[in-house]
Scaffold this active site. Sequence first.
Site, mmCIF file in Angstrom:
data_model
loop_
_atom_site.group_PDB
_atom_site.id
_atom_site.type_symbol
_atom_site.label_atom_id
_atom_site.label_comp_id
_atom_site.label_asym_id
_atom_site.label_seq_id
_atom_site.Cartn_x
_atom_site.Cartn_y
_atom_site.Cartn_z
ATOM 1 N N SER A 129 -1.069 12.518 -15.968
ATOM 2 C CA SER A 129 -2.087 12.547 -16.535
ATOM 3 C C SER A 129 -2.361 13.368 -17.867
ATOM 4 C CB SER A 129 -3.728 12.374 -15.411
ATOM 5 O OG SER A 129 -4.496 12.441 -16.192
ATOM 6 N N LYS A 181 -2.493 14.688 -10.271
ATOM 7 C CA LYS A 181 -1.894 14.930 -11.243
ATOM 8 C C LYS A 181 -0.801 15.803 -11.399
ATOM 9 C CE LYS A 181 -2.682 10.371 -11.612
ATOM 10 N NZ LYS A 181 -2.099 9.669 -11.204
ATOM 11 N N ASP A 192 0.843 -1.225 0.143
ATOM 12 C CA ASP A 192 0.142 0.281 0.284
ATOM 13 C C ASP A 192 1.137 0.844 0.123
ATOM 14 O OD1 ASP A 192 -1.406 2.227 0.330
ATOM 15 O OD2 ASP A 192 -2.688 1.047 2.574
ATOM 16 N N TYR A 220 -8.491 15.100 -8.054
ATOM 17 C CA TYR A 220 -7.970 14.060 -9.198
ATOM 18 C C TYR A 220 -6.414 15.024 -10.210
ATOM 19 C CZ TYR A 220 -6.252 10.103 -12.571
ATOM 20 O OH TYR A 220 -5.432 9.815 -13.721
HETATM 21 N N1 LIG Z 1 -6.848 5.134 -17.502
HETATM 22 C C1 LIG Z 1 -7.063 5.633 -17.875
HETATM 23 O O1 LIG Z 1 -7.203 6.220 -18.465
HETATM 24 C C2 LIG Z 1 -5.879 7.336 -16.717
HETATM 25 C C3 LIG Z 1 -5.169 8.354 -17.579
HETATM 26 C C4 LIG Z 1 -4.121 9.015 -17.131
HETATM 27 C C5 LIG Z 1 -4.247 8.412 -15.814
HETATM 28 N N2 LIG Z 1 -4.219 7.487 -15.421
HETATM 29 C C6 LIG Z 1 -3.474 6.629 -14.127
HETATM 30 O O2 LIG Z 1 -3.038 5.569 -14.741
HETATM 31 C C7 LIG Z 1 -2.608 4.764 -13.373
HETATM 32 C C8 LIG Z 1 -3.525 3.739 -13.270
HETATM 33 O O3 LIG Z 1 -4.238 3.540 -14.128
HETATM 34 P P1 LIG Z 1 -5.294 2.754 -14.449
HETATM 35 O O4 LIG Z 1 -6.241 3.252 -15.168
HETATM 36 O O5 LIG Z 1 -4.412 1.314 -14.122
HETATM 37 O O6 LIG Z 1 -6.336 2.450 -12.695
HETATM 38 P P2 LIG Z 1 -7.415 0.601 -12.435
HETATM 39 O O7 LIG Z 1 -8.048 1.152 -11.760
HETATM 40 O O8 LIG Z 1 -6.904 0.109 -13.650
HETATM 41 O O9 LIG Z 1 -5.021 0.175 -12.085
HETATM 42 C C9 LIG Z 1 -5.113 1.069 -10.214
HETATM 43 C C10 LIG Z 1 -4.450 0.325 -9.347
HETATM 44 O O10 LIG Z 1 -3.848 0.381 -8.466
HETATM 45 C C11 LIG Z 1 -3.863 -0.540 -7.172
HETATM 46 N N3 LIG Z 1 -4.150 0.707 -6.118
HETATM 47 C C12 LIG Z 1 -4.836 1.026 -5.686
HETATM 48 N N4 LIG Z 1 -4.795 2.049 -4.340
HETATM 49 C C13 LIG Z 1 -3.632 1.732 -3.621
HETATM 50 C C14 LIG Z 1 -2.738 1.911 -2.536
HETATM 51 N N5 LIG Z 1 -3.165 2.473 -1.736
HETATM 52 N N6 LIG Z 1 -1.285 1.300 -3.386
HETATM 53 C C15 LIG Z 1 -0.756 -0.244 -4.044
HETATM 54 N N7 LIG Z 1 -2.060 0.425 -5.055
HETATM 55 C C16 LIG Z 1 -3.068 0.657 -5.252
HETATM 56 C C17 LIG Z 1 -4.941 -1.219 -7.042
HETATM 57 O O11 LIG Z 1 -4.900 -1.649 -6.815
HETATM 58 C C18 LIG Z 1 -5.038 -1.186 -8.908
HETATM 59 O O12 LIG Z 1 -4.507 -2.361 -9.154
HETATM 60 C C19 LIG Z 1 -3.295 5.894 -12.490
HETATM 61 O O13 LIG Z 1 -2.463 6.301 -11.798
HETATM 62 C C20 LIG Z 1 -4.694 6.470 -13.271
HETATM 63 O O14 LIG Z 1 -4.240 8.010 -12.495
HETATM 64 C C21 LIG Z 1 -5.304 6.507 -15.971
#
Ligand SMILES: NC(=O)c1ccc[n+]([C@@H]2O[C@H](COP(=O)([O-])OP(=O)(O)OC[C@H]3O[C@@H](n4cnc5c(N)ncnc54)[C@H](O)[C@@H]3O)[C@@H](O)[C@H]2O)c1
Length: 264
Positions: free
Chosen positions: A146, A162, A64, A158
């Site tokens: 992001s 970011k 975590d 959020y």
């Molecule tokens: N998917 C998108 O469109 C998008 C766009 C821009 C940025 N992001 C960023 O990319 C990153 C990944 O996003 P995603 O879409 O793959 O999300 P997701 O929800 O699919 O995966 C996120 C992962 O982080 C883990 N997680 C959450 N809290 C945690 C903690 N306290 N400690 C450790 N692990 C933890 C979750 O269990 C999960 O496996 C994030 O930082 C998100 O803000 C995503």
Amino acid sequence: MNDAARWIDLSGKVAHVTGGAKGIGRGISTALAMAGAKVMVSDVNLEGAEATANEIDGAAMSLDVTDRAAVDAAMATTREELGSLDILVNNAGVYQEFGGPVGDITDEMWRTLWSVNVDGVFYCCRAAAAIMKEQASGGRIINISSTQAVTPGVGVTYDGSKAAVAQITKALALELAPHNINVNALAPGPTWVQGGEPPKTGGQAPIDTGNPLSDTVADRIARLPAGRWADPIEQGKAALFLASDMSSFVTGAYLPCDGGWLTL
Ligand SMILES: NC(=O)c1ccc[n+]([C@@H]2O[C@H](COP(=O)([O-])OP(=O)(O)OC[C@H]3O[C@@H](n4cnc5c(N)ncnc54)[C@H](O)[C@@H]3O)[C@@H](O)[C@H]2O)c1
């Protein structure tokens, strides 16, 4: 002789990817492993982290990122078990459920999101930098920001977090460059993490920011220059650039991987 293949050869390198159980973290873990890196996949979801690790012949641990003592121990364990810590990808993050108009954001929502998206990035950077400074080869830190750092859309919690990640990246790049540690931000645009084929439109509930002019995710995809969602492996490919010798003189950068989102 063609040396291009060697430029993205990460064999002998060790990477730690937070939040690697699914989504973008899984895509990045996969890309790094395909280039030869040994990857420690961490997540609060240990079962998911283990599933990713099994797919890529990596290692997994429960972590975590909001727990600073656990973060320190996790970075040390990565070095002890895999031999070094060359690449850190700060990917763990939360978003959708914390979006909305400012009046609806509770203290708890604010604190929870910032503790994962910002405190977690800081704890991991601090712990990894201490290890990387001791290594002659330095290291690479990739912070997942992001496009929302530049163009708001999910809400104050959020979007602000970011932007903080993007600026933390620059500050660390300045500080750590003399130690041969490159620190860069990767800024994904809309990336389909739900599994299966991404829909052409819709597919994610619109985020109500309280402004009638805010468009929905579906609207945005429809007018995105690339006209589609990214696959997580495409974020992995961009991360690979930042993790490899291809970007040896790149530090403090904010690299959008967004299908043209920021051109709009
Ligand atoms: N998917 C998108 O469109 C998008 C766009 C821009 C940025 N992001 C960023 O990319 C990153 C990944 O996003 P995603 O879409 O793959 O999300 P997701 O929800 O699919 O995966 C996120 C992962 O982080 C883990 N997680 C959450 N809290 C945690 C903690 N306290 N400690 C450790 N692990 C933890 C979750 O269990 C999960 O496996 C994030 O930082 C998100 O803000 C995503």
